[in-house]
Design a protein around this motif. Structure first.
Motif, PDB file in Angstrom:
ATOM      1  N   PHE A 116       5.481  -0.623  -8.214  1.00 26.70           N
ATOM      2  CA  PHE A 116       3.803  -1.507  -8.195  1.00 26.70           C
ATOM      3  C   PHE A 116       3.124  -1.505  -9.285  1.00 26.70           C
ATOM      4  O   PHE A 116       2.401  -2.514  -9.244  1.00 26.70           O
ATOM      5  N   VAL A 370       7.868  -3.579   2.246  1.00 26.33           N
ATOM      6  CA  VAL A 370       6.590  -3.991   1.953  1.00 26.33           C
ATOM      7  C   VAL A 370       6.445  -5.257   1.275  1.00 26.33           C
ATOM      8  O   VAL A 370       5.450  -6.128   1.630  1.00 26.33           O
TER       9      VAL A 370
ATOM     10  N   ILE B  14      -2.172  -5.053  -3.658  1.00 26.95           N
ATOM     11  CA  ILE B  14      -0.802  -4.978  -3.156  1.00 26.95           C
ATOM     12  C   ILE B  14      -0.164  -3.621  -3.630  1.00 26.95           C
ATOM     13  O   ILE B  14       0.577  -2.787  -2.860  1.00 26.95           O
ATOM     14  N   MET B  15      -0.456  -3.063  -4.835  1.00 26.10           N
ATOM     15  CA  MET B  15      -0.264  -1.928  -5.449  1.00 26.10           C
ATOM     16  C   MET B  15      -0.631  -0.607  -4.354  1.00 26.10           C
ATOM     17  O   MET B  15       0.267   0.110  -4.145  1.00 26.10           O
ATOM     18  N   LEU B  17      -1.980  -0.947  -1.418  1.00 21.12           N
ATOM     19  CA  LEU B  17      -1.260  -0.925  -0.020  1.00 21.12           C
ATOM     20  C   LEU B  17      -0.071  -0.393  -0.165  1.00 21.12           C
ATOM     21  O   LEU B  17       0.414   0.178   0.789  1.00 21.12           O
ATOM     22  N   GLY B  18       0.766  -0.797  -1.139  1.00 23.06           N
ATOM     23  CA  GLY B  18       2.381  -0.627  -0.963  1.00 23.06           C
ATOM     24  C   GLY B  18       2.617   0.858  -1.190  1.00 23.06           C
ATOM     25  O   GLY B  18       3.339   1.406  -0.285  1.00 23.06           O
ATOM     26  N   MET B  19       1.865   1.486  -2.241  1.00 21.18           N
ATOM     27  CA  MET B  19       2.054   2.873  -2.171  1.00 21.18           C
ATOM     28  C   MET B  19       1.641   3.684  -0.978  1.00 21.18           C
ATOM     29  O   MET B  19       2.194   4.708  -0.700  1.00 21.18           O
ATOM     30  N   LEU B  21       1.529   2.652   2.072  1.00 26.18           N
ATOM     31  CA  LEU B  21       2.587   2.337   3.138  1.00 26.18           C
ATOM     32  C   LEU B  21       3.838   3.247   2.873  1.00 26.18           C
ATOM     33  O   LEU B  21       4.296   3.863   3.894  1.00 26.18           O
TER      34      LEU B  21
END
Lengths: 376, 81
Positions: A116, A370, B14-15, B17-19, B21
């Motif tokens: 990310f 995701v 997104i970073m 949210l992604g981490m 999740l």
């Protein structure tokens, strides 16, 4: 005379472009790395050869109707090859070490930060003139940080097919370079005494636990992240075939013949994307740099997370284990073992490192899910 | 330029949210694994060994009388030979 001229105009020498010769050179470099240096030979050899085949003038391997065209079209564009590989990897993976110590999943999660963070980095590169990565491109590049070849190819084929060649080559080259990239980062972030920490022996795991595990992972994926089910589903199928013990023939096919056949065609098809017009762009350079950064950050956050867990557990966890949280099975676990042995030659961390290592495979598949769910 | 800063904000979103999740997903998996382990984990090795050792220690299968008989039989046999 006319015949001779016609022959000459069809020959390779008369038709070579500089780019093609350069890309053949890249193909030869990959072959050299595979054969002489032993870097991921199973993939770099077919990829390197595919790169040479794809750049032969007038041979038509990558034109419609050519072998490489169909290999790519059937296997990669559809995402089938990476998924079949994932099934084989599932059949090859023993989750025992992870089931015995479930906390290791947190390390597999932490190491995905590399993915990310690189997403941010790829978009940041757009500030430099010459780079124009869309969010989808950035996500496909970022997944290199997951250090998982099939996942990277799967995601790239869905989000950024144009960049697939460069991404696949970067992913597999960095996986091969794990023993060079990781140790300096691991040593920088840990102290000598931390590296010497010995870990308790893992408990035994029952057959029932091993059979329930893939079903449970699949169940959770179905509930929370259906976008990841192609990857996770095939992985769990392979693992269930292995652990159930009733389909040894299928399990052995998945982890031997099938994965080998698919690897040949996957390598060739990826190599076919190394054609001069697609690969020789400034973006490729950016992808190679970003991939290395992604990898480094993933390793670092894994180690930092392991340090935190070590502090919280009162020094029962060796922080080196965090580096195995990037997937790259089993290379990363071996590196952890090696660095651990350098500090204490009685400290064998391999089995302990397999836990976070297979957790990393799940983590990167979840991260890919995701990204697919958000951007696909 | 504006487009890029907008993209950067998106990527940051997104970073995070992604981490989150990824962590939530794997944490749920940890809980599920612990539940399964409670039910199906094999008994720790040491206990097993104790269980295996106890019967031989507490229940001698050969009575003292029998042992004496066998001992004398062996003795006689050896003398013959």
């Amino acid at each position: 005379m006319e015949g001779l001229l016609a022959f000459w105009s069809e020959s390779g020498i008369a038709n070579f472009t500089v780019g093609q010769i350069f890309m053949m050179g890249v193909g030869c470099l990959l072959l050299f790395l595979a054969i002489a240096k032993g870097f991921e030979p199973l993939l770099l050899l077919p990829i390197g050869f595919g790169a040479i085949l794809a750049n032969i003038p007038n041979a038509g391997f990558t034109d419609e109707g050519g072998l490489l065209y169909f290999a790519y079209h059937v296997g990669i564009e559809t995402g089938i090859f990476p998924l079949l590989i994932f099934m084989g990897v599932g059949a090859l993976t023993d989750f025992g070490a992870l089931i015995a110590n479930p906390k290791m999943l947190l390390l597999g999660a932490a190491a995905q930060f590399g993915i990310f963070a690189t997403l941010l980095g790829a978009i940041g590169l757009n500030l430099i003139p010459g780079f124009e990565f869309s969010m989808q491109d950035a996500a496909a590049i970022a997944i290199i940080g997951g250090a998982d070849g099939p996942t990277a190819i799967f995601l790239a084929s869905k989000l950024a097919p144009d960049l697939l060649g460069a991404i696949a080559v970067a992913a597999y080259s960095y996986m091969a370079l794990v023993p060079l990239i990781q140790p300096p980062i691991m040593k920088l972030l840990t102290t000598e005494s931390e590296r010497q920490i010995k870990m308790e022996q893992l408990r035994e795991v029952s057959k029932k636990e091993k059979i329930i595990f893939p079903l449970m992972v699949l169940g959770l994926t179905i509930l929370f992240l259906p976008a990841a089910t192609p990857l996770v589903g095939m992985f769990c199928l392979g693992n269930l075939m292995r652990e159930s013990g009733v389909v040894d023939r299928l399990s052995s096919t998945a982890q031997n013949e099938l994965i080998n056949i698919v690897t040949i065609f996957l390598g060739l098809a990826v190599g076919s994307k190394l054609s001069a017009d697609k690969f020789l762009q400034v973006e490729t350079l950016g992808i190679l740099v970003l991939g290395a950064v992604a990898f480094g950050i993933g390793t670092a956050t894994g180690v930092l997370m392991a340090k935190l867990m070590s502090k919280l557990s009162g020094g029962k966890i060796n922080p080196l284990l965090g580096a195995a949280g990037v997937s790259a099975v089993p290379m990363a676990a071996r590196v952890v073992n090696k660095v651990g042995l350098e500090s204490n030659n009685q400290n064998f961390l391999l089995m302990h490192a397999m836990g976070p290592n297979v957790a990393g495979v799940l983590g990167s598949a979840v991260a890919a899910g995701v990204l697919l769910a958000v951007l696909g | 330029m504006e487009a890029i800063s907008e993209q950067l904000t998106d990527a940051l979103g997104i970073m995070i949210l992604g981490m989150c999740l990824v962590f939530v997903f794997l944490s749920v998996l940890i809980l599920a694994m612990k539940l399964v382990a409670k039910k199906y984990a094999p008994e720790p090795q040491e206990k097993k060994r104790n269980i295996a050792l106890q019967p031989t220690a507490s229940k001698p299968t050969v009575s003292p009388l029998m042992a004496a008989v066998i001992a004398s039989a062996i003795h006689q046999h050896r003398q013959k030979a």
